[in-house]
Design an enzyme around this catalytic site. Sequence first.
Site, PDB file in Angstrom:
ATOM      1  N   ASP A  23       0.870  -1.198   0.000  1.00 20.97           N
ATOM      2  CA  ASP A  23       0.000   0.000   0.000  1.00 20.97           C
ATOM      3  C   ASP A  23       0.896   1.233   0.000  1.00 20.97           C
ATOM      4  O   ASP A  23       2.115   1.134   0.202  1.00 20.97           O
ATOM      5  CB  ASP A  23      -0.934   0.008   1.227  1.00 20.97           C
ATOM      6  N   SER A  24       0.263   2.394  -0.177  1.00 22.23           N
ATOM      7  CA  SER A  24       1.012   3.652  -0.108  1.00 22.23           C
ATOM      8  C   SER A  24       1.379   3.996   1.333  1.00 22.23           C
ATOM      9  O   SER A  24       2.320   4.731   1.588  1.00 22.23           O
ATOM     10  CB  SER A  24       0.143   4.780  -0.665  1.00 22.23           C
TER      11      SER A  24
ATOM     12  N   CYS B 161      -4.763  -1.775  -1.665  1.00 19.14           N
ATOM     13  CA  CYS B 161      -5.035  -0.370  -1.967  1.00 19.14           C
ATOM     14  C   CYS B 161      -6.034  -0.309  -3.120  1.00 19.14           C
ATOM     15  O   CYS B 161      -5.774  -0.850  -4.194  1.00 19.14           O
ATOM     16  CB  CYS B 161      -3.711   0.284  -2.373  1.00 19.14           C
TER      17      CYS B 161
ATOM     18  N   GLU C 165      -3.992   8.473   8.597  1.00 20.30           N
ATOM     19  CA  GLU C 165      -2.549   8.437   8.885  1.00 20.30           C
ATOM     20  C   GLU C 165      -2.269   9.219  10.179  1.00 20.30           C
ATOM     21  O   GLU C 165      -1.496   8.778  11.025  1.00 20.30           O
ATOM     22  CB  GLU C 165      -1.744   9.056   7.728  1.00 20.30           C
TER      23      GLU C 165
ATOM     24  N   CYS D 165     -11.428   2.756   0.501  1.00 18.86           N
ATOM     25  CA  CYS D 165      -9.993   3.030   0.628  1.00 18.86           C
ATOM     26  C   CYS D 165      -9.558   2.272   1.869  1.00 18.86           C
ATOM     27  O   CYS D 165     -10.246   2.320   2.902  1.00 18.86           O
ATOM     28  CB  CYS D 165      -9.758   4.526   0.803  1.00 18.86           C
TER      29      CYS D 165
ATOM     30  N   HIS E  13      -7.409   2.795   3.972  1.00 22.98           N
ATOM     31  CA  HIS E  13      -7.121   3.614   5.149  1.00 22.98           C
ATOM     32  C   HIS E  13      -8.377   3.814   6.028  1.00 22.98           C
ATOM     33  O   HIS E  13      -8.265   4.072   7.220  1.00 22.98           O
ATOM     34  CB  HIS E  13      -6.634   5.008   4.733  1.00 22.98           C
TER      35      HIS E  13
HETATM   36  N1  DGL Z   1      -4.998   3.025   0.941  1.00 18.51           N
HETATM   37  C1  DGL Z   1      -5.222   3.468  -0.375  1.00 18.51           C
HETATM   38  C2  DGL Z   1      -6.514   3.044  -1.000  1.00 18.51           C
HETATM   39  O1  DGL Z   1      -7.060   2.024  -0.619  1.00 18.51           O
HETATM   40  C3  DGL Z   1      -4.541   4.701  -0.922  1.00 18.51           C
HETATM   41  C4  DGL Z   1      -4.603   5.972  -0.159  1.00 18.51           C
HETATM   42  C5  DGL Z   1      -3.718   7.013  -0.804  1.00 18.51           C
HETATM   43  O2  DGL Z   1      -2.487   6.856  -0.754  1.00 18.51           O
HETATM   44  O3  DGL Z   1      -4.266   7.980  -1.381  1.00 18.51           O
HETATM   45  O4  DGL Z   1      -7.015   3.641  -1.898  1.00 18.51           O
END
Ligand code: DGL
Length: 266
Positions: A10-11, A74, A151, A182, A184
């Site tokens: 993931d990012s 992600c 985050e 997402c 996150h």
């Molecule tokens: N966790 C990510 C997702 O599911 C990416 C969030 C990001 O870096 O913008 O989309």
Amino acid sequence: MNRRNILIFDSGVGGLSVFKEIVQRLPYENYIYLFDNEAYPYGELAPETLISRTCTLVQQMMQRKTIDIVVIACNTASTIVLPHLRQQIDIPVVGVVPAIKPASLLSKTAVGLIATPATITRQYTHDLIRNFATDKEVKLIGDSRLVEMAEQKLRNESVDLQELEHILSPIKGEVDVAVLGCTHFPLIREEISLVLGKNVELVDSGEAIARRVDSLLEIKHGLSSQGTLEAFSSAPPFEEEALNKALRQLCFTPVQLLPIQDASDH
Ligand code: DGL
């Protein structure tokens, strides 16, 4: 047969919400978590950049370590990268895409999709809506601030509920199910639920992904001791503290977060 090596990508820390579901189901495998924090947030990247970064980093890791399966944890990456990555590597790749289908089955009124700005513009997402939400309206919100809030929460900053309310206002009172599109967002699930109200069901893809990984691996080793977890990131700062806070919440022992160059099979 040995433990399997599962790469989770993931990012940022969002992929940990998927890791949590997978590790609950498959506690005896080895895990490698790879953060592309250098290019975070993915929701603001051009598609070509995202495709080339994801494919390059996954392949770099595969050159350094034996990997049995890749989980692109992600939505922003999965909704564009998967066909490219699958063409380049010959091990299974599992992606995470917004849970539009289960959400529209659950909903009696309308569905909200909360995701990154990139995910809500993807053709893939619009195809999911066209194919699986035929009889429901789907209202879209794409905002990178939500990613940042998740985050920040891990860095001990509190989530600004007023700001969250403002971001979610287009769907508040309008939907009975909201998709956390997402990875996150499960990290700020409580706050999202507080704002939208407890009558709004929040749906994510984590458990479905864990089931898919389980079915692809067909594990038969019979081991019953915990496997290992290693974590790597694409650039400084190597935020061990935030990572380990999340891991402690998942009942995992702290790990060292290393640059990807330090990865190797031992
Ligand atoms: N966790 C990510 C997702 O599911 C990416 C969030 C990001 O870096 O913008 O989309």
